[in-house]
Design a protein around this motif. Structure first.
Motif, PDB file in Angstrom:
ATOM      1  N   ARG A 135       0.813  -1.210   0.000  1.00  0.00           N
ATOM      2  CA  ARG A 135       0.000   0.000   0.000  1.00  0.00           C
ATOM      3  C   ARG A 135       0.849   1.264   0.000  1.00  0.00           C
ATOM      4  O   ARG A 135       0.375   2.332   0.347  1.00  0.00           O
ATOM      5  N   GLY A 136       2.121   1.141  -0.303  1.00  0.00           N
ATOM      6  CA  GLY A 136       2.978   2.314  -0.400  1.00  0.00           C
ATOM      7  C   GLY A 136       3.200   3.012   0.925  1.00  0.00           C
ATOM      8  O   GLY A 136       3.228   4.235   1.001  1.00  0.00           O
ATOM      9  N   GLY A 137       3.345   2.246   1.985  1.00  0.00           N
ATOM     10  CA  GLY A 137       3.639   2.823   3.288  1.00  0.00           C
ATOM     11  C   GLY A 137       2.456   2.896   4.228  1.00  0.00           C
ATOM     12  O   GLY A 137       2.591   3.263   5.383  1.00  0.00           O
ATOM     13  N   PHE A 138       1.255   2.543   3.769  1.00  0.00           N
ATOM     14  CA  PHE A 138       0.089   2.557   4.650  1.00  0.00           C
ATOM     15  C   PHE A 138       0.180   1.377   5.599  1.00  0.00           C
ATOM     16  O   PHE A 138       0.191   0.221   5.185  1.00  0.00           O
ATOM     17  N   ASP A 139       0.251   1.653   6.892  1.00  0.00           N
ATOM     18  CA  ASP A 139       0.623   0.645   7.866  1.00  0.00           C
ATOM     19  C   ASP A 139      -0.532  -0.263   8.277  1.00  0.00           C
ATOM     20  O   ASP A 139      -0.312  -1.387   8.698  1.00  0.00           O
ATOM     21  N   ARG A 140      -1.740   0.192   8.191  1.00  0.00           N
ATOM     22  CA  ARG A 140      -2.854  -0.598   8.705  1.00  0.00           C
ATOM     23  C   ARG A 140      -3.510  -1.402   7.579  1.00  0.00           C
ATOM     24  O   ARG A 140      -4.050  -0.849   6.633  1.00  0.00           O
ATOM     25  N   PRO A 141      -3.485  -2.744   7.662  1.00  0.00           N
ATOM     26  CA  PRO A 141      -4.095  -3.545   6.602  1.00  0.00           C
ATOM     27  C   PRO A 141      -5.615  -3.491   6.687  1.00  0.00           C
ATOM     28  O   PRO A 141      -6.182  -3.184   7.732  1.00  0.00           O
ATOM     29  N   ASP A 142      -6.266  -3.773   5.557  1.00  0.00           N
ATOM     30  CA  ASP A 142      -7.713  -3.935   5.590  1.00  0.00           C
ATOM     31  C   ASP A 142      -8.050  -5.117   6.491  1.00  0.00           C
ATOM     32  O   ASP A 142      -7.243  -6.041   6.638  1.00  0.00           O
ATOM     33  N   PRO A 143      -9.244  -5.130   7.093  1.00  0.00           N
ATOM     34  CA  PRO A 143      -9.561  -6.156   8.092  1.00  0.00           C
ATOM     35  C   PRO A 143      -9.562  -7.589   7.577  1.00  0.00           C
ATOM     36  O   PRO A 143      -9.336  -8.517   8.335  1.00  0.00           O
ATOM     37  N   ILE A 144      -9.846  -7.799   6.264  1.00  0.00           N
ATOM     38  CA  ILE A 144      -9.922  -9.157   5.739  1.00  0.00           C
ATOM     39  C   ILE A 144      -9.273  -9.203   4.356  1.00  0.00           C
ATOM     40  O   ILE A 144      -9.391  -8.267   3.566  1.00  0.00           O
ATOM     41  N   GLN A 160     -12.667  -3.714   3.381  1.00  0.00           N
ATOM     42  CA  GLN A 160     -12.829  -2.979   4.632  1.00  0.00           C
ATOM     43  C   GLN A 160     -14.226  -3.141   5.221  1.00  0.00           C
ATOM     44  O   GLN A 160     -14.415  -2.949   6.416  1.00  0.00           O
ATOM     45  N   GLY A 161     -15.206  -3.464   4.406  1.00  0.00           N
ATOM     46  CA  GLY A 161     -16.567  -3.548   4.918  1.00  0.00           C
ATOM     47  C   GLY A 161     -17.438  -4.444   4.069  1.00  0.00           C
ATOM     48  O   GLY A 161     -16.949  -5.280   3.301  1.00  0.00           O
ATOM     49  N   GLU A 162     -18.735  -4.250   4.211  1.00  0.00           N
ATOM     50  CA  GLU A 162     -19.719  -5.096   3.553  1.00  0.00           C
ATOM     51  C   GLU A 162     -19.530  -5.109   2.042  1.00  0.00           C
ATOM     52  O   GLU A 162     -19.392  -4.073   1.404  1.00  0.00           O
ATOM     53  N   PHE A 171     -13.685 -11.644  -8.175  1.00  0.00           N
ATOM     54  CA  PHE A 171     -13.224 -12.661  -7.243  1.00  0.00           C
ATOM     55  C   PHE A 171     -14.360 -13.587  -6.810  1.00  0.00           C
ATOM     56  O   PHE A 171     -14.263 -14.268  -5.800  1.00  0.00           O
ATOM     57  N   ASN A 172     -15.432 -13.616  -7.584  1.00  0.00           N
ATOM     58  CA  ASN A 172     -16.556 -14.477  -7.233  1.00  0.00           C
ATOM     59  C   ASN A 172     -16.162 -15.950  -7.359  1.00  0.00           C
ATOM     60  O   ASN A 172     -15.618 -16.385  -8.368  1.00  0.00           O
ATOM     61  N   ASP A 173     -16.441 -16.712  -6.306  1.00  0.00           N
ATOM     62  CA  ASP A 173     -16.150 -18.154  -6.282  1.00  0.00           C
ATOM     63  C   ASP A 173     -14.689 -18.459  -6.573  1.00  0.00           C
ATOM     64  O   ASP A 173     -14.362 -19.451  -7.237  1.00  0.00           O
ATOM     65  N   ARG A 174     -13.795 -17.621  -6.063  1.00  0.00           N
ATOM     66  CA  ARG A 174     -12.371 -17.826  -6.344  1.00  0.00           C
ATOM     67  C   ARG A 174     -11.521 -17.944  -5.087  1.00  0.00           C
ATOM     68  O   ARG A 174     -10.360 -18.357  -5.175  1.00  0.00           O
ATOM     69  N   ALA A 175     -12.036 -17.591  -3.916  1.00  0.00           N
ATOM     70  CA  ALA A 175     -11.228 -17.583  -2.693  1.00  0.00           C
ATOM     71  C   ALA A 175     -10.977 -18.997  -2.176  1.00  0.00           C
ATOM     72  O   ALA A 175     -11.908 -19.802  -2.058  1.00  0.00           O
ATOM     73  N   SER A 176      -9.711 -19.277  -1.848  1.00  0.00           N
ATOM     74  CA  SER A 176      -9.344 -20.587  -1.299  1.00  0.00           C
ATOM     75  C   SER A 176      -8.646 -20.492   0.055  1.00  0.00           C
ATOM     76  O   SER A 176      -8.476 -21.498   0.736  1.00  0.00           O
ATOM     77  N   SER A 177      -8.210 -19.286   0.431  1.00  0.00           N
ATOM     78  CA  SER A 177      -7.612 -19.070   1.754  1.00  0.00           C
ATOM     79  C   SER A 177      -7.794 -17.606   2.114  1.00  0.00           C
ATOM     80  O   SER A 177      -8.134 -16.786   1.254  1.00  0.00           O
ATOM     81  N   MET A 178      -7.575 -17.269   3.388  1.00  0.00           N
ATOM     82  CA  MET A 178      -7.777 -15.872   3.793  1.00  0.00           C
ATOM     83  C   MET A 178      -7.080 -15.579   5.109  1.00  0.00           C
ATOM     84  O   MET A 178      -6.701 -16.484   5.862  1.00  0.00           O
ATOM     85  N   VAL A 179      -6.923 -14.284   5.357  1.00  0.00           N
ATOM     86  CA  VAL A 179      -6.429 -13.789   6.641  1.00  0.00           C
ATOM     87  C   VAL A 179      -7.430 -12.760   7.149  1.00  0.00           C
ATOM     88  O   VAL A 179      -7.823 -11.851   6.416  1.00  0.00           O
ATOM     89  N   ILE A 180      -7.876 -12.923   8.398  1.00  0.00           N
ATOM     90  CA  ILE A 180      -8.735 -11.936   9.042  1.00  0.00           C
ATOM     91  C   ILE A 180      -7.913 -11.264  10.133  1.00  0.00           C
ATOM     92  O   ILE A 180      -7.461 -11.922  11.069  1.00  0.00           O
TER      93      ILE A 180
END
Length: 222
Positions: A135-144, A160-162, A171-180
């Protein structure tokens, strides 16, 4: 001598109170909606077969602490994190829980269920550094953050939200792993939070199991 004894007794009492305050407790139910037979666990269970409750839980209540539940004994297979709350329907975990344990909460992450021996704080620092660089130095990641392939590989997208449809992010029907990184998130198989939905707490999920390549919408629920 008497003063020493009193001090030792007070220290022991304080230690007992601190242990009680951090002890977790959860109850499993054999039917959804907190019905049927129940089993209350305080010290974790490496194999629920020993308690006659293997692959029988359909709902649960976390009274205190943060718990990891897994589909195989000895905390193997597909696992997820449950924080304090009531879960009347376990969906992916319905009749498939074989081991449970309380885990330590630290910052916005939990122990990696791969147990690769690396320090959790080091992993969280790496997450933050990777996000900051991207993110070019932005320290806080999005929540998910969702990943296209298992074990956090392939293309990634963060939110960041809904999000009522992942089609806009291609990205529909493409996610296989995640970080929250923070909060509890509901992930659903159809647009507008339809179909089967599962709630996940903070942590790293290197394989989404039954929800693999099925997520179409998501929102933060807490």
């Amino acid at each position: 001598m008497k003063r020493t004894t009193i001090l030792a007794f007070a220290a022991a009492m304080l230690a007992g109170q601190m242990a009680a305050a951090t002890a977790g407790e959860m109850t499993l139910y054999s039917r959804d909606g907190f019905r049927g037979e129940e089993l209350t666990i305080r010290d974790g269970a490496r194999n629920l077969r020993d308690a006659g409750f293997n692959d029988r839980a359909s709902s649960l209540i976390v009274h205190s602490g943060v718990w990891e539940v897994c589909e195989d004994r000895d905390f193997g297979g597909y696992c997820a994190v449950f924080e304090r709350g009531e879960y009347p329907n376990l969906r992916n975990f319905n009749n498939s829980i074989s081991s449970v344990r309380q885990i330590e909460r630290g910052g916005h992450g939990y122990r990696d269920r791969d147990h690769d021996g690396r320090d959790d704080r080091q992993e969280r620092r790496e997450w933050r550094e990777e996000q900051r660089d991207r993110r070019g130095g932005f320290d806080r990641p999005d929540p998910i953050e969702l990943f296209e392939h298992s074990r956090f590989e392939g293309r990634r997208v963060s939110f960041q939200g809904e999000t009522r449809s992942l089609r806009g992010a291609d990205f529909n029907d493409r996610a296989s792993s995640m970080v929250i990184y923070e909060g509890q998130w509901q992930l659903c198989e159809h647009d507008n939070f339809g179909g089967q939905c599962v709630v996940y707490g903070p942590g790293r999920y290197d394989n989404l199991g039954n929800m693999n390549d099925r997520i179409s919408s998501l929102r933060r629920v807490r």
